[in-house]
Design an enzyme around this catalytic site. Structure first.
Site, PDB file in Angstrom:
ATOM      1  CG  HIS A   1       5.686 -30.076   4.638  1.00 29.74           C
ATOM      2  ND1 HIS A   1       6.275 -31.301   4.363  1.00 29.74           N
ATOM      3  CD2 HIS A   1       6.297 -29.605   5.763  1.00 29.74           C
ATOM      4  CE1 HIS A   1       7.179 -31.567   5.299  1.00 29.74           C
ATOM      5  NE2 HIS A   1       7.220 -30.553   6.147  1.00 29.74           N
TER       6      HIS A   1
ATOM      7  CE  LYS B   1     -12.010   2.848   1.486  1.00 27.45           C
ATOM      8  NZ  LYS B   1     -11.486   3.863   2.441  1.00 27.45           N
TER       9      LYS B   1
ATOM     10  CD  GLU C   1      -3.097   0.879   2.198  1.00 24.08           C
ATOM     11  OE1 GLU C   1      -4.195   0.386   1.877  1.00 24.08           O
ATOM     12  OE2 GLU C   1      -2.822   1.231   3.371  1.00 24.08           O
TER      13      GLU C   1
END
Length: 530
Positions: free
Chosen positions: A387, A502, A356
């Site tokens: 793994h 937004k 960000e």
């Protein structure tokens, strides 16, 4: 005079572009491991870069590049309260939450900002003492046992990373006084799951929103209010605290809550863990003793980050190595692996912190740049990740630099011996083995079993994951990201990329007519389920 030039305009970067990486197979020796090691905060938390593809020639150019780009001088500007966040015309003051390093910073010609942050912290300490003593109780007279923080982004990721890192340490030292929980996602299932798992009569709620109108936080707060009311807690505000700006909608409209702790717009969410955003919950859960150690570790790292000598400044060196790997060697991601279950949430905070901050495509002067900026940050916890995706890291076609984080001792001090070694020894042995395997590889005539090596990594290590150590590590990464931004000549302290989604989401929620055919088509698929 401080210069703000694009990375590709710096003479020493042009020199760096012509420097080949060090060959780890031959370079990695015991002597190098000993010499390529510095303390992050000047004491017990170390940054080892022996397995990075650099040598003394790189280090010399790094020093010249740092000097040419005025990196330390720019850091001093931050500390002294210059308006470094130029797009929003704001200062960048998160360092002041952990101590005074630069000049006094006065806001609006009247308020000393170090005193402001310290006074908010003292309010937190006093509030926590009242809660712990039972002087402040729930609506139904119960002592608070749980704390739920409702917030998203920097109001959740950093605090959650610190909480999980310290929880077992606090338990071992009898300093874990309350249980912490987090609600961030607007998905109502998360709120329902968390709230159904605790006794609401014994729970204190912290609502965190800098602006006071964050969509997700506002919705989750309303979900909480409905839940409390339906459980007979009508005077719900007596179990809520608010963390926000002084004049936000949340502060002005939600009056009558237990307490209000104030943020300041000079601190972005991703840089806020050592402000009230992170320290309120941590103090309630683990006492001010723990919090003071976190602050101490961060502050000592902040001070050591002023060192102009690259070889003595871990965040500065890490930033220069990062730029070399991204912009010269063309490595597009960075994987952060902590060999500590307690740090399972830490890389998620670092994702936000770095991506960000530096995920930009224009410079400080709003001009398009033509070089790479941030790397993709991802990670996990060892040995689990060995793994899962380590196959790709060892033998895939992309080289991915790594940050390993490890500790000598465990937090809870419980272990078992099997096959002549403890579980903790096995954990540490795997960490060491991976560093060596990634660096040196292993030749085999069977191409399927051949490991090329030359996979660079750094190691951050200390004796134990303590509050002090996590504070130092937190500051290390914050300052590293800041130095990277200075080198890239971008503004690391705004986040315009968050805004567009937004705006569109609000349009979709309010637009029942769906005049845009793209919005209409997706809405029918997902929202309406026609």
């Amino acid at each position: 005079m401080i210069n703000y030039k694009n990375l590709n305009e710096l003479e020493n970067f042009k020199i760096l572009e012509g420097i080949a990486p060090e060959v780890l197979k031959t370079a990695l020796t015991g002597k190098r491991i000993k010499e390529y090691d510095i303390t992050i905060e000047g004491d017990s938390v170390h940054y080892n870069y022996a397995s990075k593809q650099i040598n003394e020639n790189h280090l010399k150019i790094f020093q010249n590049l740092s000097d040419e780009a005025n990196l330390i001088e720019k850091y001093k500007e931050v500390l002294n309260g210059e308006k470094i966040n130029i797009s929003e015309n704001r200062k960048v003051l998160h360092h002041l939450t952990r101590g005074q390093i630069g000049k006094d910073v006065i806001e609006d010609n009247k308020e000393n900002m170090r005193e402001f942050f310290q006074s908010e912290l003292e309010k937190i300490y006093n509030f926590a003492k009242q809660v712990h003593s039972g002087n402040i109780k729930s609506v139904n007279g119960k002592k608070f046992k749980n704390v739920v923080q409702i917030g998203i982004g920097g109001s959740s990721l950093g605090p959650k990373a610190l909480y999980s890192s310290i929880k077992n340490y606090a338990k071992k030292h009898n300093l874990a006084l309350m249980n912490g929980y987090f609600i961030s996602n607007i998905d109502p299932d998360e709120s329902e799951e968390v709230l159904n798992s605790i006794n609401l009569d014994e729970t204190l709620f912290i609502i965190v929103s800098k602006s006071g109108n964050t969509l997700e936080t506002t919705a989750n707060m309303q979900f909480l209010i409905n839940k409390l009311k339906s459980n007979g807690i009508k005077e719900y505000k007596k179990q809520m605290t608010i963390i926000t700006l002084k004049n936000s909608m949340l502060a002005l409209e939600e009056t009558g809550c237990l307490e209000y702790f104030f943020m300041h717009d000079s601190i972005g969410g991703r840089f806020s863990p050592t402000s009230a955003v992170g320290l309120a919950l941590l103090t309630l859960c683990f006492t001010e003793k723990i919090v003071k150690e976190i602050i101490k570790g961060a502050n000592k790292t902040d001070k050591k980050s002023l060192n102009k000598k690259v070889k003595d400044n871990a965040p500065l060196l890490a930033a220069l190595i990062s730029i070399y790997e991204r912009n010269v060697l063309n490595y597009s991601s960075n994987c952060i692996i902590a060999y500590s279950k307690a740090m399972e949430n830490f890389y998620l905070h670092l994702q936000q912190l770095e991506m960000e901050s530096n995920g930009k495509s224009v410079n400080r002067f709003n001009e398009t740049i033509n070089y790479k900026t941030v790397r993709i940050i991802w990670g996990g916890v060892g040995t689990d990740v060995q793994h899962s995706f380590f196959q790709m890291l060892h033998q895939g076609t992309d080289i991915v630099p790594m940050d390993f984080i490890g500790f000598n001792a465990t937090q809870l001090k419980e272990d078992v011996i099997s096959d002549n070694s403890s579980s903790n020894d096995k954990l540490k042995a795997n960490l060491i083995a991976q560093i060596i395997a990634f660096s040196k590889g292993k030749e085999n005539s069977n191409k399927n079993k051949n490991f090329k090596g030359e996979r660079p990594s750094a190691l951050i290590y200390s004796k134990e994951l303590t509050p002090y150590a996590i504070g130092a590590i937190l500051s290390h990464y914050e300052n590293k990201v800041m130095f990277e931004g200075f080198l890239l000549n971008i503004n690391s302290f705004d986040q315009e990329g968050v805004q567009l989604g937004k705006i569109l989401a609000n349009q979709i929620l309010k637009n029942n007519a769906f005049e845009d055919e793209v919005i209409e088509s997706y809405s029918k698929k997902i929202l309406k389920q026609d």
